[in-house]
Design an enzyme around this catalytic site. Structure first.
Site, PDB file in Angstrom:
ATOM      1  N   SER A  61      42.286  26.362  49.278  1.00 42.04           N
ATOM      2  CA  SER A  61      43.259  26.373  48.172  1.00 42.04           C
ATOM      3  C   SER A  61      44.123  25.119  48.059  1.00 42.04           C
ATOM      4  CB  SER A  61      44.198  27.557  48.348  1.00 42.04           C
ATOM      5  OG  SER A  61      43.892  28.537  47.415  1.00 42.04           O
ATOM      6  N   LYS A  64      43.762  22.957  45.191  1.00 36.89           N
ATOM      7  CA  LYS A  64      44.374  23.307  43.896  1.00 36.89           C
ATOM      8  C   LYS A  64      45.479  22.321  43.535  1.00 36.89           C
ATOM      9  CE  LYS A  64      43.059  28.146  44.350  1.00 36.89           C
ATOM     10  NZ  LYS A  64      43.258  29.376  45.050  1.00 36.89           N
ATOM     11  N   VAL A 255      42.921  29.267  52.796  1.00 34.35           N
ATOM     12  CA  VAL A 255      42.363  30.267  53.712  1.00 34.35           C
ATOM     13  C   VAL A 255      41.479  29.660  54.804  1.00 34.35           C
ATOM     14  CG1 VAL A 255      42.535  32.229  52.115  1.00 34.35           C
ATOM     15  CG2 VAL A 255      40.441  30.855  52.169  1.00 34.35           C
TER      16      VAL A 255
HETATM   17  N1  GLU Z   1      37.796  29.257  47.978  1.00 35.88           N
HETATM   18  C1  GLU Z   1      38.757  30.268  48.231  1.00 35.88           C
HETATM   19  C2  GLU Z   1      38.642  31.395  47.212  1.00 35.88           C
HETATM   20  O1  GLU Z   1      38.459  31.161  46.087  1.00 35.88           O
HETATM   21  C3  GLU Z   1      40.127  29.676  48.205  1.00 35.88           C
HETATM   22  C4  GLU Z   1      41.195  30.663  48.481  1.00 35.88           C
HETATM   23  C5  GLU Z   1      42.399  30.128  49.189  1.00 35.88           C
HETATM   24  O2  GLU Z   1      42.329  29.233  50.028  1.00 35.88           O
HETATM   25  O3  GLU Z   1      43.462  30.672  48.886  1.00 35.88           O
HETATM   26  O4  GLU Z   1      38.714  32.529  47.520  1.00 35.88           O
END
Ligand code: GLU
Length: 308
Positions: A61, A64, A255
């Site tokens: 994440s 992002k 995560v």
């Molecule tokens: N690739 C993970 C998902 O889409 C990222 C989630 C995260 O790190 O919060 O579930």
């Protein structure tokens, strides 16, 4: 500095047994949950490391933040926030409840629905190869690559994000197909970084978007201001409010166990600790940041933070 980092990692290590790795992406479940490392990159470009600061893990994440910054640079403020909000959601990162029932657009770009919408905008603007190149610049790390195993593992277990993407499509929010949007989103989540790469990125954000070593401007000042503010209010999933009160440093978790923190004008901090709490935040990582914030007076609104 080294002493403070050692003490913080030692304290954090005591907590790793309490959490779990993110097994919903099977490949992440294979990571040793006892890893814990921190790296601080100070405004003179100096790196201070302790523990597993050079172990590669997927950014998840935290990408992002990069995608939001690139979207703002390429598409501008209006177009970026046309279909994504900037309010905390209060729900888990992969929730689609509000998007379905109470709102016609994702709450913010730090949750999956918001990031998939951003990826969909970006898919017509920039290739994954250029996103990767730019990520290397931002993190001051030329060795960042796509982790193919994690990428395929997530693509093979994508039902929930697919459901989110189809819901976004049904509301007319996607600019590209569900497949293209998800591919770029998951590729960005699967970039292999270290705590040191995140510390480098944190320093660029702490330095108003400029790489302080080369003095190259990588992001506009207004973009950095938006990104840091949204990290403070939404960066730690639905634990963002408590974390902001207690630590007071804009941060983003993933995560994969990563944590990126920005101490304005002073330092970037990167952490790797894949043992997660129930909200998806690194348990050891949060302890390290609490300790560093108290010892180095990092809280943006207080000189002395009381023991909470
Ligand atoms: N690739 C993970 C998902 O889409 C990222 C989630 C995260 O790190 O919060 O579930």
């Amino acid at each position: 500095m080294n002493k403070i980092l050692e003490q913080a990692v030692a304290k954090g290590k005591k907590m790793t047994a309490l959490g779990r790795t993110a097994t919903y992406i099977p490949e992440l479940g294979h990571v040793n949950k006892d890893y814990l490392g921190v790296c601080v990159c100070t405004s003179d470009g100096q790196y201070y490391k302790c523990g597993d600061a050079d172990v590669r893990f997927t950014i998840q994440s935290i990408s992002k933040v990069i995608s939001l910054a690139v979207a703002l640079e390429r598409c501008g403020y209006e177009r970026t926030f046309d279909r994504v909000g900037m309010e905390p959601s209060g729900d888990s990162f992969d929730s689609l409840v509000k998007l379905d029932l109470t709102s016609d657009y994702p709450s913010n770009p730090m949750i999956n629905s918001g990031a998939i919408a951003i990826a969909s905008h970006l898919a017509s603007e920039v290739s994954f190869e250029n996103m990767l190149k730019f990520t290397r610049h931002l993190c001051m790390d030329d060795e960042i690559t796509l982790n193919e195993r994690v990428f395929h593992s997530e693509m093979g277990h994508i039902s929930r994000n697919k459901a989110i993407a189809y819901l976004l499509e049904s509301k007319g929010i996607l600019e590209n197909s569900v497949e293209e949007s998800l591919k770029l989103y998951v590729q960005m989540c699967s970039l292999n970084v270290t705590a040191a790469s995140l510390a480098g990125f944190g320093l660029v954000l702490a330095s108003d978007g400029v790489n302080p070593v080369t003095e190259e401007r990588l992001l506009h000042s207004w973009v950095v201001q938006i990104v840091k503010t949204i990290m403070l209010t939404c960066g730690m999933y639905d634990g963002s409010g408590k974390f902001a009160v207690e630590v007071g440093v804009p941060s983003k978790s993933g995560v994969g166990g990563g944590l990126l923190s920005v101490v304005d004008k002073r330092m970037g901090i990167g952490i790797f600790g894949p043992s997660l709490d129930e909200k998806g935040n690194s348990i050891g990582g949060q302890h390290i940041l609490r300790e560093l914030s108290a010892k180095m007076k990092l809280h943006m609104f207080a000189d002395n933070v009381p023991e909470f």
